[in-house]
Design a protein around this motif. Structure first.
Motif, PDB file in Angstrom:
ATOM      1  N   THR A   3       0.848  -1.188   0.000  1.00  0.00           N
ATOM      2  CA  THR A   3       0.000   0.000   0.000  1.00  0.00           C
ATOM      3  C   THR A   3       0.886   1.241   0.000  1.00  0.00           C
ATOM      4  N   ARG A   5       2.407   4.743   0.848  1.00  0.00           N
ATOM      5  CA  ARG A   5       2.422   5.522   2.087  1.00  0.00           C
ATOM      6  C   ARG A   5       2.290   6.995   1.752  1.00  0.00           C
ATOM      7  N   GLU A  27      -6.612   4.015  -1.405  1.00  0.00           N
ATOM      8  CA  GLU A  27      -5.955   3.094  -0.488  1.00  0.00           C
ATOM      9  C   GLU A  27      -4.537   3.594  -0.217  1.00  0.00           C
ATOM     10  N   GLU A  29      -1.578   4.294   3.204  1.00  0.00           N
ATOM     11  CA  GLU A  29      -1.195   4.185   4.601  1.00  0.00           C
ATOM     12  C   GLU A  29      -0.679   5.562   5.024  1.00  0.00           C
ATOM     13  N   THR A  56       5.910   4.849  -2.875  1.00  0.00           N
ATOM     14  CA  THR A  56       5.498   3.569  -3.437  1.00  0.00           C
ATOM     15  C   THR A  56       6.711   2.650  -3.429  1.00  0.00           C
TER      16      THR A  56
END
Length: 118
Positions: A3, A5, A27, A29, A56
């Motif tokens: 996921t 960030r 989606e 974090e 990523t």
């Protein structure tokens, strides 16, 4: 793929509000500046506290480019809008100036929209 960030200023209520919207529509974090691991911090530019970042597996995107990539992950309609914007001559300059305009006035925007937690 992990996921992505979304790195943000966790001392800024407006920034938290923006990240809350991003997490609601995509989606991500969320990772506040104060929560960065040494490995995450090492991937960021030296002046990382000047804007948001999207981490990523493949790359680090900062400031306006990070925001653009976040919005593109909200869904097909948003992705299409971002793709159209990318075709505008001078888009990257406009995007960064717009980002800077908002980011440099966070305390003002925070009086309008702010939250305590993401």
């Amino acid at each position: 793929m992990a996921t992505p960030r979304l790195v943000y200023d966790d001392d800024c209520g407006f920034c938290k509000w923006c990240v809350r919207i991003a997490v609601r529509h995509g989606e991500f974090e969320p990772v506040g500046f104060g929560e960065l691991s040494p490995d995450q911090r090492a991937r960021l530019p030296g002046n990382y506290e000047s804007c948001m970042h999207l981490l990523t597996d493949e790359a680090v995107y900062s400031c306006g480019e990070a925001l653009e990539r976040v919005v593109a992950r909200f869904g097909p309609g948003w992705r299409a809008a971002v793709n159209v914007a990318r075709r505008v001559p001078g888009w990257s300059t406009l995007r960064e100036r717009g980002y800077r305009f908002v980011a440099d006035r966070r305390s003002i925007w925070g009086r309008i929209r702010s939250c305590e937690t993401v």
